[in-house]
Enzyme design. Sequence first.
Site, PDB file in Angstrom:
ATOM      1  N   GLY A  65       0.819  -1.196   0.000  1.00 54.83           N
ATOM      2  CA  GLY A  65       0.000   0.000   0.000  1.00 54.83           C
ATOM      3  C   GLY A  65       0.854   1.247   0.000  1.00 54.83           C
ATOM      4  N   GLY A  67       2.387   2.999   2.265  1.00 55.29           N
ATOM      5  CA  GLY A  67       3.635   2.993   3.015  1.00 55.29           C
ATOM      6  C   GLY A  67       4.750   2.271   2.286  1.00 55.29           C
ATOM      7  N   ASP A  90      -7.249  -2.318   1.757  1.00 48.95           N
ATOM      8  CA  ASP A  90      -7.972  -1.058   1.944  1.00 48.95           C
ATOM      9  C   ASP A  90      -8.460  -0.453   0.632  1.00 48.95           C
ATOM     10  OD1 ASP A  90      -7.422  -1.284   4.660  1.00 48.95           O
ATOM     11  OD2 ASP A  90      -5.599  -0.078   4.511  1.00 48.95           O
ATOM     12  N   GLN A 238      -9.612 -10.389   8.213  1.00 42.65           N
ATOM     13  CA  GLN A 238      -9.794  -9.825   6.870  1.00 42.65           C
ATOM     14  C   GLN A 238      -8.525  -9.896   6.022  1.00 42.65           C
ATOM     15  OE1 GLN A 238     -12.143  -5.843   7.515  1.00 42.65           O
ATOM     16  NE2 GLN A 238     -11.343  -6.551   9.490  1.00 42.65           N
TER      17      GLN A 238
END
Length: 322
Positions: A65, A67, A90, A238
């Site tokens: 992601g 980062g 996300d 998740q």
Amino acid sequence: MRHEIMVNPVSGKKRGLMYAKRVKNLLHRHGIEANIFESEYAGHLREHAKDVSSQELTRFYSLGGDGTLTSARDFARKGVKVIGVPKTIDNDVSFADITFGFTTALGVICESVDRVRTTAFSHDRVQVLEVMGRNCGWLALEGGLSGGADIILLPEIPFDVQKVADVIKERDAKGFKDTVIVVSEGAKPKDGDVVVKKIVEDSADTIRLGGIGDQLANMLEPLLGGKEVRATNIGHTQRGGHTCQYDRSLCTKLGSMAVDALFNGESGKMVTIYNAKPQTVSLEDVLGRGATGETSKGGSHNVDPNGFVVQIARNIGISFGD
């Protein structure tokens, strides 16, 4: 081009070698290999991110992601040949229609909504399901929509707890005694703030969200005249388990694109499918041109409060507590 690659992120260091045998047949391994990369390589690469001149680091691929992709951008600034691949549950990476991991996580959320619906129905209670997403509401929105939630609370749409309570009362009056609320960990009440679980000072992501589900349950019960409200945080369930077909296909496509891009001379870019078109985008555009280590100063891929998916949810009677 046929892709047979031996991953060698830090040449000359035995702990930096991943032999071809270990990167074969990964699709059925349920995400386990992500832990191999993290435990063996990520810390070592971060250690040398500020001084790669002493390393024989010639090229690598960065999957993650904002980062992780920020680190890729910073390595590119040092002259290292790098291609980023958007991977996060996300779904918040800019210039990407969808990131792999997102659809698999949605399956977990959808099943979780089904499961808490059973106990909500049998006990005439309110079930609050807290999901991940940080400051982006795609997991809550799409997971709640597909699971049939009655109320969805997002970071992008601050909620009024009294309006949430009013929706529950209206459902009770109509004979629908069970209510399921899906709330993103980054959701917050109007004139309120997010719930911070803890601060991790030595992490690139210092603020860890969590606890809005319990807080919401505690706020709602006094407003509902004693009606029971239970909260469940499905947390890291998740992030693991069997990968769905769509994510397997998407990551294979993006992986092949990444190899082609690097061997065709591209660097400092992210491979992506954006506006339904396979392409590469500059990591500087994706993450911004801030200082080294500065994350997410570029674009964003958050839920549009007035967008198509939110409107569809409203059309079928889902409340956003606003």
